[in-house]
Design an enzyme around this catalytic site. Structure first.
Site, mmCIF file in Angstrom:
data_model
loop_
_atom_site.group_PDB
_atom_site.id
_atom_site.type_symbol
_atom_site.label_atom_id
_atom_site.label_comp_id
_atom_site.label_asym_id
_atom_site.label_seq_id
_atom_site.Cartn_x
_atom_site.Cartn_y
_atom_site.Cartn_z
ATOM 1 N N LYS A 109 0.860 -1.191 0.000
ATOM 2 C CA LYS A 109 0.000 0.000 0.000
ATOM 3 C C LYS A 109 0.891 1.235 0.000
ATOM 4 C CE LYS A 109 -4.447 0.964 0.084
ATOM 5 N NZ LYS A 109 -5.547 0.130 -0.465
ATOM 6 N N GLY A 219 -24.994 4.207 0.803
ATOM 7 C CA GLY A 219 -23.901 4.811 0.044
ATOM 8 C C GLY A 219 -24.198 4.682 -1.435
ATOM 9 N N ASN A 222 -19.328 5.381 -6.085
ATOM 10 C CA ASN A 222 -18.864 4.432 -7.105
ATOM 11 C C ASN A 222 -19.365 3.008 -6.836
ATOM 12 O OD1 ASN A 222 -17.370 2.667 -8.684
ATOM 13 N ND2 ASN A 222 -15.548 3.955 -8.685
ATOM 14 N N ALA A 223 -19.094 2.492 -5.626
ATOM 15 C CA ALA A 223 -19.440 1.097 -5.324
ATOM 16 C C ALA A 223 -20.959 0.898 -5.221
ATOM 17 C CB ALA A 223 -18.745 0.661 -4.033
ATOM 18 N N GLY A 224 -21.643 1.745 -4.448
ATOM 19 C CA GLY A 224 -23.079 1.572 -4.204
ATOM 20 C C GLY A 224 -23.920 1.753 -5.458
HETATM 21 P P1 NAD Z 1 -17.388 7.105 -3.041
HETATM 22 O O1 NAD Z 1 -16.730 8.273 -2.386
HETATM 23 O O2 NAD Z 1 -17.541 7.080 -4.513
HETATM 24 O O3 NAD Z 1 -18.883 6.917 -2.429
HETATM 25 C C1 NAD Z 1 -19.191 6.933 -1.083
HETATM 26 C C2 NAD Z 1 -20.684 7.169 -0.909
HETATM 27 O O4 NAD Z 1 -21.005 7.101 0.470
HETATM 28 C C3 NAD Z 1 -21.140 8.548 -1.381
HETATM 29 O O5 NAD Z 1 -22.386 8.398 -2.046
HETATM 30 C C4 NAD Z 1 -21.356 9.318 -0.084
HETATM 31 O O6 NAD Z 1 -22.337 10.330 -0.197
HETATM 32 C C5 NAD Z 1 -21.840 8.201 0.797
HETATM 33 N N1 NAD Z 1 -21.753 8.486 2.220
HETATM 34 C C6 NAD Z 1 -20.823 9.196 2.905
HETATM 35 N N2 NAD Z 1 -21.158 9.257 4.200
HETATM 36 C C7 NAD Z 1 -22.297 8.542 4.341
HETATM 37 C C8 NAD Z 1 -23.131 8.210 5.436
HETATM 38 N N3 NAD Z 1 -22.858 8.642 6.661
HETATM 39 N N4 NAD Z 1 -24.218 7.456 5.209
HETATM 40 C C9 NAD Z 1 -24.505 7.018 3.959
HETATM 41 N N5 NAD Z 1 -23.775 7.312 2.899
HETATM 42 C C10 NAD Z 1 -22.688 8.062 3.087
HETATM 43 O O7 NAD Z 1 -16.587 5.837 -2.505
HETATM 44 P P2 NAD Z 1 -16.575 4.361 -3.105
HETATM 45 O O8 NAD Z 1 -15.408 4.223 -4.013
HETATM 46 O O9 NAD Z 1 -17.921 4.003 -3.592
HETATM 47 O O10 NAD Z 1 -16.216 3.529 -1.792
HETATM 48 C C11 NAD Z 1 -17.216 3.181 -0.837
HETATM 49 C C12 NAD Z 1 -16.676 2.116 0.083
HETATM 50 O O11 NAD Z 1 -16.315 0.989 -0.680
HETATM 51 C C13 NAD Z 1 -15.407 2.501 0.856
HETATM 52 O O12 NAD Z 1 -15.400 1.852 2.104
HETATM 53 C C14 NAD Z 1 -14.303 1.939 0.001
HETATM 54 O O13 NAD Z 1 -13.105 1.708 0.752
HETATM 55 C C15 NAD Z 1 -14.950 0.654 -0.459
HETATM 56 N N6 NAD Z 1 -14.332 0.113 -1.653
HETATM 57 C C16 NAD Z 1 -14.507 0.709 -2.865
HETATM 58 C C17 NAD Z 1 -13.874 0.182 -3.976
HETATM 59 C C18 NAD Z 1 -14.091 0.792 -5.330
HETATM 60 O O14 NAD Z 1 -13.629 0.176 -6.303
HETATM 61 N N7 NAD Z 1 -14.742 1.918 -5.463
HETATM 62 C C19 NAD Z 1 -13.056 -0.961 -3.855
HETATM 63 C C20 NAD Z 1 -12.910 -1.571 -2.597
HETATM 64 C C21 NAD Z 1 -13.560 -1.015 -1.509
#
Ligand code: NAD
Length: 420
Positions: A109, A219, A222-224
């Site tokens: 990392k 959420g 990206n992921a959700g």
């Molecule tokens: P992102 O920043 O694109 O999205 C995060 C979402 O969470 C946003 O919609 C934000 O508004 C929302 N959010 C923030 N605070 C919140 C709360 N209190 N209640 C509800 N929603 C809330 O991030 P992402 O890339 O989608 O990552 C989300 C999670 O997934 C993280 O834990 C990240 O480590 C994990 N993850 C993502 C990836 C990836 O490829 N994107 C890979 C592995 C793990």
């Protein structure tokens, strides 16, 4: 987003998880000793010319935790709260994540203490290139392959790759993954985390004999968002996304939301809140809705000992890192909720990173169908490996995943022996 609560020392937390697995496995003490420490941690000072003519010196790290199963692999985080301990802990988790899905990588990392949101694109490019130059002696296609993480993007990866290639005099796309497709990135990488989280959820739902599940997603980043958009394609049948949320709040409709319409609404207004034809719901309430599948895809520590007894979901697929506390894990396990842990559920991203590296080695890009098909195979196999191991040992799936991963790394380590 940060993977751990700010009050915990993340490395102590990672070590505790390793020790728990070691105890269940009855792991050799010497092997545990070796697995408890990173192999190498580099700290670099990065002078960067800012747009106003001043020079600012940033601090960066690269932690190489363990490479017994293959080259180090793990993202680069740009964030003001980056610390050495956090980077080391994240490199340990990458070691276990890669071993859980059985891809031939170790764990690494990187991180730079900075806030890209306050920097121009020019400043960001100079910082990425300076960081790439500083760690060039430590990375390499068969040594250590970085990728994006919090606040780093495919564009940053392209600059990193170009800097490394220019310094070494060899065009080397596969020294880093998560690149734009035009410069050697893989098709399917952008939604691979969500696709992977749904593949494993599908397997858990099958075991519970649940068809056409109702789905709640906390959420909508990206992921959700991608979980919502891909649910029908991956799960088949007629799944219903009944509630989603973001940092501003949630929306709920028992008859189902149209994910594409919600996506459009969010693109226009900046939030899912206010979407027509849905009721408002808070981020706390959304977790406790009756549903078949809950996908936490936001922050860490969302399911705790306080709300765990009220969780009604039958399956939880952790797209987010660290959304469930250890106390909550025990409660959910006793209540019969299947929790697919983050190191398995969100490993689709690193799996397609692995595919990107393989494609780079061969200078032969795969079709989207091939990427998604191989991802499905990897995730389904990993799910059943962890599920069977956990059932045999009568532990919940998080402990099962850690045990399986630690056992695999320990075996590789023992086979190679200790030298010099
Ligand atoms: P992102 O920043 O694109 O999205 C995060 C979402 O969470 C946003 O919609 C934000 O508004 C929302 N959010 C923030 N605070 C919140 C709360 N209190 N209640 C509800 N929603 C809330 O991030 P992402 O890339 O989608 O990552 C989300 C999670 O997934 C993280 O834990 C990240 O480590 C994990 N993850 C993502 C990836 C990836 O490829 N994107 C890979 C592995 C793990």
């Amino acid at each position: 987003m940060a993977a751990q609560a700010p009050t915990l020392n993340p490395f102590e937390n990672a070590t505790r998880q390793l020790e728990k697995a070691a105890k269940i496995l009855n792991l050799d003490k010497n092997t545990l000793e070796v697995l408890s420490k990173p192999k190498l941690v580099v700290e670099v000072s990065l002078p960067v010319k800012m747009d106003d003519g001043t020079v600012k010196v940033f601090t960066g790290y690269r932690s190489q935790y363990n490479d017994a199963r293959g080259p180090y692999k793990g993202g680069i985080r740009f964030h003001p709260n980056v610390t050495r301990d956090e980077v080391v802990a994240l490199s340990a988790w990458m070691t276990w994540k890669c071993a859980t899905v059985d891809i031939p990588f170790g764990g690494g990392k990187g991180g730079v203490i900075c806030n890209p949101k306050d920097m121009s694109m020019g400043e960001q490019e100079r910082l990425v290139r300076r960081y790439a130059a500083a760690i060039t002696p430590f990375v390499g296609v068969q040594k250590d392959i970085p990728a994006p993480d919090v606040y780093t993007t495919p564009q940053h990866m392209a600059w990193f790759m170009d800097t490394y290639s220019q310094i070494t005099g060899q065009r080397t796309p596969h020294v880093i993954t998560g690149k734009p497709v035009e410069v050697g990135g893989s098709l399917g990488r952008s939604n691979s985390t969500s696709r992977g989280a749904l593949f494993v959820a599908r397997e858990a739902l099958k075991i519970k004999k649940i068809k056409n599940p109702t789905i709640v997603i906390q959420g909508f980043g990206n992921a959700g968002e991608n979980c919502a958009l891909l649910a029908k394609e991956v799960l088949g049948g007629t799944p219903k996304v009944i509630a989603v949320s973001d940092s501003k709040g949630g929306i709920y409709n028992q008859d189902g939301l149209d994910p594409e319409a919600v996506q459009k609404h969010k693109a226009k207004t900046g939030s899912v809140v206010g979407f027509k034809g849905a009721k408002s719901i808070s981020n706390e309430e959304i977790l406790e809705l009756p549903c078949d599948l809950l996908i936490p895809a936001a922050l860490e520590n969302q399911i705790t000992k306080e709300n765990a007894p009220r969780i009604k979901a039958k399956v939880i697929s952790e797209a987010a890192n660290g959304p469930t506390t250890p106390e909550a894990d025990e409660i959910l396990y006793k209540n019969g909720v299947t929790v697919i842990p983050d190191i398995l559920a969100n490993a689709g991203g690193v799996t397609v990173s692995y595919f990107e590296w393989v494609q780079g080695f061969n200078w032969y890009p795969w079709s989207l169908e091939e990427v998604n098909g191989r991802l499905e195979q990897k995730m389904v196999k990993a799910f059943h490996d962890v599920y069977n191991f956990s059932s045999d040992k009568k532990v919940h799936m998080r402990t099962g995943a850690y045990c399986l991963a630690v056992e695999r790394v320990a075996k590789a380590l023992e086979l190679q022996g200790l030298w010099p």
